[in-house]
Design an enzyme around this catalytic site. Structure first.
Site, PDB file in Angstrom:
ATOM      1  N   PRO A 170       0.842  -1.207   0.000  1.00 51.57           N
ATOM      2  CG  PRO A 170      -0.624  -1.529   1.772  1.00 51.57           C
ATOM      3  CD  PRO A 170       0.678  -2.015   1.211  1.00 51.57           C
ATOM      4  CG  LEU A 209      -9.532  -1.996   4.452  1.00 55.80           C
ATOM      5  CD1 LEU A 209      -8.337  -1.289   5.096  1.00 55.80           C
ATOM      6  CD2 LEU A 209     -10.746  -1.071   4.451  1.00 55.80           C
ATOM      7  CD  GLN A 210     -10.217  -9.183   0.354  1.00 59.64           C
ATOM      8  OE1 GLN A 210      -9.978 -10.378   0.421  1.00 59.64           O
ATOM      9  NE2 GLN A 210     -11.078  -8.681  -0.511  1.00 59.64           N
ATOM     10  CG  ASP A 211      -4.333  -8.065   3.233  1.00 55.19           C
ATOM     11  OD1 ASP A 211      -3.242  -7.952   3.802  1.00 55.19           O
ATOM     12  OD2 ASP A 211      -4.694  -7.312   2.313  1.00 55.19           O
ATOM     13  CG  HIS A 240      -1.556 -10.729   0.684  1.00 55.75           C
ATOM     14  ND1 HIS A 240      -1.241 -10.609  -0.638  1.00 55.75           N
ATOM     15  CD2 HIS A 240      -0.391 -10.607   1.361  1.00 55.75           C
ATOM     16  CE1 HIS A 240       0.068 -10.422  -0.757  1.00 55.75           C
ATOM     17  NE2 HIS A 240       0.605 -10.412   0.438  1.00 55.75           N
TER      18      HIS A 240
END
Length: 405
Positions: free
Chosen positions: A170, A334-336, A359
């Site tokens: 990120p 964002l999910q992981d 991930h």
């Protein structure tokens, strides 16, 4: 440590004993002696499908949970399948920071090492520094250390040095504009001060994160996406790159988005990074979509030598549009990052996502194995998602309590 090791492709975990089902792709895992007494000695979980494991992700999730749970850990065959196997500078600096956060012991920690043994102690606050000395991502260093200092004995100041806008991670803008407002829904705040931006290949960036410990984390529910109300972003150039590059990235991104979303003003600001706040040359773009329920989605891209500005802008725009199509309430990046917080929280958390990434699968697996959190991943049954690839990730958190507060 006694007991068999759990072998996975790209990392062997010790800290659990294991037996393999005859001819099956799963391992039955039990904690070894020495785990904290608050965790049961029953079977931790059953992995019923093989996964292509993510090397750096295994290290980040497992060492953070090891630190938090007081669980001695051995990881072997680190990044064994990569062209440059073993620890890279960013992995090593992350491990050393976690060791220092808890006055732990770390064996085998050197560049290129394919095995480490980590023995954690009490998590303390204070000032800690992790310096990759490369363009290794500061945001990945934040991912491994932030959950730990939430359960420290006093406030922390974490200084990260390396790449702020790096490939395969990120961008720092994603961390401040998307990750920060969403993760703070778990019931904590943090301050992120970008002192210097750093780019590939030189790095040289510096970010300071300040945060106070909490007693417990609240569960979250991110399942109602709402409708998109704003689209905004920044297209940046740094160093010797001309400002026109930033304007071209922004214009190309806006044109791409308007083909699909015509009724919203798209506000992407071209930015020339101040010379005293950016080290080296770089360019890139991040675009955020905000919804009526406070959900945030992003698309981003970084410039490379020989790639024209339009292509960079279009890549970010297409990434954002893809994240808006799947019907989830969080984007694919964002999910992981939410999994470890969901595992530690007190109560049931639910997030709606698009296709579940590798991930995320990796983070869920180790959160189940090491923390004994209970996760389920199911296709969304909402009528509006019938034609979409949307999933509900639900977690019964372990209700981790800070023993020092």
């Amino acid at each position: 440590m006694a007991g068999q090791r759990v072998e996975v492709d790209g990392g062997i975990m010790e800290g659990v004993s294991a037996e393999r089902g005859a001819g099956q792709g799963w391992w039955r895992c039990k904690p070894l002696l020495g785990r904290r007494a608050s965790l049961s000695d029953d079977v931790l979980s059953l992995l019923s499908y093989p996964l292509p494991w993510q090397g750096g992700q295994i290290l980040r999730v497992s060492t953070a949970l090891s630190c938090l749970l007081g669980l001695p850990l051995r990881v072997q065959k680190i990044r064994a399948g990569r062209s440059t196997p073993g620890l890279r500078p960013q992995h090593l600096s992350g491990l050393e920071m976690i060791r220092d956060l808890c006055d732990g012991q770390l064996e085998g920690a050197e560049i290129g090492s394919t095995e480490i043994i980590f023995t954690p102690e009490k998590i303390k606050g204070g000032i800690h520094t992790a310096d990759t000395k490369t363009a290794g991502s500061v945001c990945l260093l934040m991912q491994v250390s932030m959950p730990c200092v939430l359960f420290a004995s006093s406030p922390s100041e974490l200084r990260f040095k390396g790449g702020t806008n790096a490939e395969m991670a990120p961008q720092i803008d994603y961390t401040t504009m998307v990750f920060k407002p969403i993760v703070e829904k778990f019931g904590f705040k943090f301050n992120c001060d970008i002192k210097m931006r750093g780019y590939y290949p030189k790095g040289g960036g510096e970010v300071i994160v300040r945060m106070s410990p909490v007693k417990q984390l609240n569960p979250i529910n991110l399942t109602d996406r709402g409708s998109v109300t704003k689209i905004y972003g920044r297209a940046f150039v740094a160093g010797v790159l001309p400002f026109k590059v930033a304007k071209d990235m922004a214009a190309a991104a806006v044109r791409c988005i308007r083909k699909e979303i015509r009724d919203l003003y798209v506000n992407i600001q071209p930015v020339q990074e101040p010379k005293d706040q950016a080290f080296g040359n770089g360019n890139g773009i991040i675009i955020i979509a905000e919804t009526s329920t406070g959900c945030l989605f992003a698309g981003s891209s970084l410039g490379k030598r020989g790639v024209n500005a339009d292509k960079v802008g279009i890549e970010a725009a297409e990434m954002l549009l893809a994240n808006l199509r799947h019907g989830g309430a969080v984007d694919e990046y964002l999910q992981d990052q939410l999994i470890i917080f969901m595992a530690l929280a007190c109560g049931v958390s639910r997030i709606k996502t698009g296709p579940v990434t590798l991930h995320t699968q990796t983070a869920i697996h180790f959160a189940e194995q090491l923390a004994k959190a209970k996760f389920s991943v199911k296709k969304s049954e909402d009528e509006e998602d019938a034609s979409k690839d949307a999933y509900i990730i639900e977690c019964q958190g372990i209700g981790m309590t800070n023993p020092y507060l």
